[in-house]
Design a protein around this motif. Structure first.
Motif, PDB file in Angstrom:
ATOM      1  N   ASP A 411       0.733  -1.271   0.024  1.00 13.45           N
ATOM      2  CA  ASP A 411      -0.058   0.244   0.206  1.00 13.45           C
ATOM      3  C   ASP A 411       0.887   1.191   0.233  1.00 13.45           C
ATOM      4  N   THR A 412       1.462   1.772  -1.180  1.00 16.49           N
ATOM      5  CA  THR A 412       2.576   2.730  -1.304  1.00 16.49           C
ATOM      6  C   THR A 412       1.806   4.130  -0.713  1.00 16.49           C
ATOM      7  N   ASP A 413       0.523   4.230  -1.104  1.00 12.28           N
ATOM      8  CA  ASP A 413      -0.119   5.680  -0.434  1.00 12.28           C
ATOM      9  C   ASP A 413      -0.710   5.594   0.802  1.00 12.28           C
ATOM     10  N   GLY A 414      -0.727   4.323   1.317  1.00 10.90           N
ATOM     11  CA  GLY A 414      -1.279   4.312   2.699  1.00 10.90           C
ATOM     12  C   GLY A 414      -2.646   4.691   3.017  1.00 10.90           C
ATOM     13  N   ASP A 415      -3.439   4.183   2.032  1.00  7.23           N
ATOM     14  CA  ASP A 415      -4.744   4.631   2.133  1.00  7.23           C
ATOM     15  C   ASP A 415      -5.799   3.584   2.664  1.00  7.23           C
ATOM     16  N   GLY A 416      -5.150   2.365   2.885  1.00  2.00           N
ATOM     17  CA  GLY A 416      -5.923   1.410   3.195  1.00  2.00           C
ATOM     18  C   GLY A 416      -6.168   0.178   2.130  1.00  2.00           C
ATOM     19  N   VAL A 417      -6.027   0.675   0.956  1.00  4.62           N
ATOM     20  CA  VAL A 417      -6.114  -0.328  -0.297  1.00  4.62           C
ATOM     21  C   VAL A 417      -5.047  -0.655  -0.986  1.00  4.62           C
ATOM     22  N   GLY A 418      -4.743  -1.800  -0.921  1.00  5.73           N
ATOM     23  CA  GLY A 418      -3.654  -2.615  -1.616  1.00  5.73           C
ATOM     24  C   GLY A 418      -2.997  -2.042  -2.996  1.00  5.73           C
ATOM     25  N   ASP A 419      -2.202  -2.006  -3.643  1.00  5.39           N
ATOM     26  CA  ASP A 419      -1.748  -1.102  -4.625  1.00  5.39           C
ATOM     27  C   ASP A 419      -2.281  -2.083  -5.969  1.00  5.39           C
ATOM     28  N   LEU A 420      -2.319  -3.291  -5.755  1.00  4.35           N
ATOM     29  CA  LEU A 420      -3.059  -4.008  -6.887  1.00  4.35           C
ATOM     30  C   LEU A 420      -4.548  -3.971  -7.003  1.00  4.35           C
ATOM     31  N   CYS A 421      -5.031  -3.478  -6.016  1.00  4.03           N
ATOM     32  CA  CYS A 421      -6.706  -3.136  -6.238  1.00  4.03           C
ATOM     33  C   CYS A 421      -6.872  -1.637  -6.027  1.00  4.03           C
ATOM     34  N   ASP A 422      -6.037  -0.929  -5.789  1.00  3.00           N
ATOM     35  CA  ASP A 422      -6.037   0.725  -5.824  1.00  3.00           C
ATOM     36  C   ASP A 422      -6.332   1.240  -7.139  1.00  3.00           C
ATOM     37  N   PRO A 423      -7.285   1.841  -7.402  1.00  8.85           N
ATOM     38  CA  PRO A 423      -7.220   2.786  -8.723  1.00  8.85           C
ATOM     39  C   PRO A 423      -6.567   3.599  -9.047  1.00  8.85           C
ATOM     40  N   CYS A 424      -5.757   4.221  -7.693  1.00  6.01           N
ATOM     41  CA  CYS A 424      -4.557   5.221  -7.785  1.00  6.01           C
ATOM     42  C   CYS A 424      -3.774   5.159  -6.605  1.00  6.01           C
ATOM     43  N   PRO A 425      -2.810   4.207  -6.953  1.00  2.27           N
ATOM     44  CA  PRO A 425      -1.830   3.760  -5.924  1.00  2.27           C
ATOM     45  C   PRO A 425      -1.012   4.911  -5.463  1.00  2.27           C
ATOM     46  N   LEU A 426      -0.686   6.095  -5.974  1.00  2.00           N
ATOM     47  CA  LEU A 426      -0.011   7.166  -5.542  1.00  2.00           C
ATOM     48  C   LEU A 426      -0.614   8.238  -5.019  1.00  2.00           C
ATOM     49  N   GLY A 432     -10.905  10.587  -8.588  1.00  2.00           N
ATOM     50  CA  GLY A 432     -10.409  11.468  -9.832  1.00  2.00           C
ATOM     51  C   GLY A 432      -8.876  11.699  -9.441  1.00  2.00           C
ATOM     52  N   ALA A 433      -8.347  11.389  -8.469  1.00  6.22           N
ATOM     53  CA  ALA A 433      -6.856  11.602  -8.133  1.00  6.22           C
ATOM     54  C   ALA A 433      -6.014  11.213  -9.359  1.00  6.22           C
ATOM     55  N   CYS A 434      -6.420  10.008  -9.847  1.00  6.77           N
ATOM     56  CA  CYS A 434      -5.594   9.631 -11.081  1.00  6.77           C
ATOM     57  C   CYS A 434      -6.391   9.736 -12.368  1.00  6.77           C
ATOM     58  N   GLN A 435      -5.612  10.061 -13.489  1.00  5.51           N
ATOM     59  CA  GLN A 435      -6.257  10.152 -14.682  1.00  5.51           C
ATOM     60  C   GLN A 435      -5.865   9.014 -15.619  1.00  5.51           C
ATOM     61  N   PRO A 436      -6.698   8.859 -16.465  1.00 10.30           N
ATOM     62  CA  PRO A 436      -6.592   7.587 -17.409  1.00 10.30           C
ATOM     63  C   PRO A 436      -5.321   7.444 -18.085  1.00 10.30           C
ATOM     64  N   ILE A 437      -4.839   6.382 -18.395  1.00 10.92           N
ATOM     65  CA  ILE A 437      -3.914   5.926 -19.412  1.00 10.92           C
ATOM     66  C   ILE A 437      -4.409   5.295 -20.574  1.00 10.92           C
ATOM     67  N   TYR A 438      -4.614   5.889 -21.593  1.00  7.47           N
ATOM     68  CA  TYR A 438      -5.241   5.395 -23.006  1.00  7.47           C
ATOM     69  C   TYR A 438      -4.401   4.409 -23.768  1.00  7.47           C
ATOM     70  N   VAL A 439      -5.112   3.406 -24.401  1.00  6.66           N
ATOM     71  CA  VAL A 439      -4.431   2.305 -25.300  1.00  6.66           C
ATOM     72  C   VAL A 439      -3.251   2.031 -24.566  1.00  6.66           C
ATOM     73  N   SER A 440      -3.371   1.380 -23.379  1.00  9.40           N
ATOM     74  CA  SER A 440      -2.220   1.178 -22.440  1.00  9.40           C
ATOM     75  C   SER A 440      -1.786  -0.307 -22.732  1.00  9.40           C
ATOM     76  N   ARG A 441      -0.473  -0.332 -23.255  1.00  9.42           N
ATOM     77  CA  ARG A 441      -0.047  -1.956 -23.835  1.00  9.42           C
ATOM     78  C   ARG A 441       1.276  -1.873 -22.960  1.00  9.42           C
ATOM     79  N   LEU A 442       1.790  -3.200 -22.666  1.00  5.02           N
ATOM     80  CA  LEU A 442       2.764  -3.605 -22.054  1.00  5.02           C
ATOM     81  C   LEU A 442       3.624  -4.847 -22.669  1.00  5.02           C
ATOM     82  N   ARG A 443       4.726  -4.911 -22.645  1.00  9.05           N
ATOM     83  CA  ARG A 443       5.561  -6.239 -23.150  1.00  9.05           C
ATOM     84  C   ARG A 443       6.668  -6.186 -22.398  1.00  9.05           C
TER      85      ARG A 443
END
Length: 567
Positions: A411-426, A432-443
């Protein structure tokens, strides 16, 4: 789904998986026409009486007496008693997932089939039951079906006007002609057998099955499943390999104490509480209807519980005494049926037999919940016998053990929600604290401790300014994969033509401007240890100055050395 909704769902993911019933049944979507052809009778009636009966051999059944007002197909007596598997009596319970739900006084439309002894039961368990209710505005009668199990190619909830259903049945019956359906026994022998233990109930439902777990895990004892038979299409070797993989998927979760093992072969037994956990192939006791056109009940299962309870992680659990799974026959020629998909279904069903419910039954659930092998819909994406982030969090909660951090606990931001489940970990808290990333791809390119990844997407930056620093946070099921704040931070480097570039020891972030304030972003990181199989899910966050952007990515299984992930 709005960010606030995602946030409210995410921290409840594990509890939702544990609070529900066993639901260890897999359905392949069945149309009403197919049900009408398969059923021996279709009736409309009102539930008059419900009682649960138990025999000395461990069988537990629930008898449901129905006052029949109309027979749409076949013949049924004006008062008919069904015999459905499962129920709760005398502190013991047999939970058969996917079973229909009955409540006295409720009006229902039922597809009925005759068992080998002539007793009536719903066709394809809960798939053969529609509850009838008036439309809140028009008053027209609606038929509603809700099934509780893993669903392939369909949804668990269906609502349709009764008049439309009746027209469908009439056309189907007229077109088929067909032979005479089997006769239904109006009164099963159990209704008057003095040797049975019995108890009246007002409602028969598995929706409220209590949370349960195996207590053996607390003392290091394995849970052993005997096997009987093999899948007719795949053969013994592939069938057992799929089961072994599924058992290992749950056993090998670090930080969880549950150990599942395959025992020897055994003589198959019907679903009952006989003290033996079994995985049975090809439905030797015909407890499921044969599939029609590759649809129907694929697997049937559940668990038995006693009245003994204990508290784990602040939650009360009943003791599971037995878990059973039976796979149906007749799917050999279906395009989706292979060893890999058998392994996925087996992993899902075994998860239920150890007390884990569905991660979600919402089609708009966050990616971390939809990616779970315990999601209500089968993936059949090649994952086979594997458990993903939310599955891992659930089994660790249910069976806490040494080793391995909980991915939901990072829980990087300490809000009680684990990073993997947190829509805005930082960024803690604010919607709405986090904005979306569009067409997100990772290799990912897997190369031991020298693995590397490239993450691409698009984002919107406000006009003006040139932030001096950036941060990348990538979190997987095993914890933090990359956090540039832990090493040499990402600092602004000179780059021509309005582009932004941030560099650290092993990470490079480049943002190229596009029209309308949008930037194309590329994040490259090298020198990583991503393991041999990559990871099924990633939470990806990029912070540029005061702006934070986040996305969840689901990853495919490795193809050679490469893994592709999509947001």
């Amino acid at each position: 789904m709005p960010a606030a909704a995602r946030r409210s769902l995410a921290p409840l993911a594990v509890l939702a998986m544990l609070a529900g019933p066993a639901r260890a049944t897999t359905f392949v979507g069945v149309s009403e026409r197919t049900l009408a052809r398969a059923a021996d009778a279709i009736v409309i009636g009102t539930i008059a009486q419900i009682q649960t009966v138990a025999g000395a051999d461990g069988t537990i059944s629930t008898l449901v007496t129905l006052d029949v007002e109309a027979s749409v197909k076949g013949h049924a007596e004006r008062r008919l008693t069904l015999k459905e598997p499962g129920g709760s009596i005398g502190g013991r319970a047999l939970w058969i997932a996917g079973a229909p739900r009955f409540r006295t006084g409720e009006r229902q439309l039922l597809f009925l089939s005759a068992a080998a002894d002539g007793t009536a039961h719903t066709t394809a368990l809960g798939m053969g039951q529609f509850v009838l209710r008036p439309h809140p505005r028009t008053g027209a009668t609606l038929a509603e079906r809700r099934v509780d199990g893993l669903v392939v190619g369909d949804r668990p909830l269906r609502r349709v006007p009764l008049a439309r259903l009746l027209r469908t049945f009439a056309r189907t019956i007229e077109q088929d002609g067909g032979g005479a359906p089997a006769l239904l026994l109006a009164d099963p022998p159990e209704l008057a057998d003095p040797g049975l233990e019995r108890a009246p109930v007002a409602e028969f439902t598995l929706m409220d099955a209590p949370a349960a777990r195996w207590f053996e895990a607390d003392s290091g004892q394995p849970v052993v499943y005997q096997t009987a038979g093999q899948n007719e299409a795949l053969g013994a070797s592939a069938s057992l390999a799929a089961i072994d993989g599924a058992l290992a998927a749950w056993t090998n979760v670090s930080g969880a104490s549950i150990v599942l093992e395959r025992g020897g072969t055994t003589t198959p037994a019907p679903l009952s509480c006989d003290g033996i956990s079994q995985i049975v192939f090809d439905d030797p006791f015909h407890e499921m209807p044969n599939p029609v056109a590759c649809s129907g009940v694929l697997a049937l299962g559940g668990y038995c519980t006693s009245a003994v309870t204990e508290v784990v992680n602040g939650k009360t659990f009943y003791r599971i005494t037995e878990g059973n799974i039976t796979f149906n026959q007749g799917f050999a020629s279906c395009s989706f049926w292979n060893e890999t998909n058998l392994a996925e279904v087996a992993t899902h069903e075994l998860g239920h037999t150890i007390g884990i419910g569905h991660s979600s039954e919402d089609d708009n659930a966050p990616p971390v919940l939809k990616d779970a092998t315990m999601y209500y819909r089968a993936h059949f994406d090649g994952r086979g016998a594997s458990v993903h982030a939310d599955d891992i969090a659930a089994v660790r909660f249910l069976y806490p053990g040494p080793g391995g951090g909980d991915p939901s606990a990072e829980d990087t931001d300490g809000d009680g929600v684990g990073d993997l489940c947190d829509p805005c970990p930082l960024a803690p808290g604010a919607e709405g604290a986090c904005q979306p990333i569009y067409v997100s791809r990772l290799r990912m390119t897997l190369a031991g401790a020298q693995s590397r990844l490239v993450w691409r997407g698009s984002l919107d930056l406000p006009d003006g300014g040139s932030p001096a620093a950036a941060r990348v946070l990538l979190v997987g099921a095993s914890g933090v994969v990359v956090d540039t704040a832990m090493g040499s931070g990402l600092e602004r480097a000179v780059f021509p033509r309005g582009s932004l570039r941030y560099r650290s020891g092993r990470a490079l972030v480049t943002l190229h401007p596009r029209r309308g304030g949008r930037y194309r972003v590329r994040v490259a990181v090298h020198g990583l240890d991503l393991g041999a199989d990559g990871m099924p899910l990633l939470s990806a966050t990029l912070q540029v100055g005061t702006q934070t952007f986040a996305n969840s990515l689901s990853c495919e299984r490795p193809r050679g050395r490469h893994v592709r992930c999509r947001g």
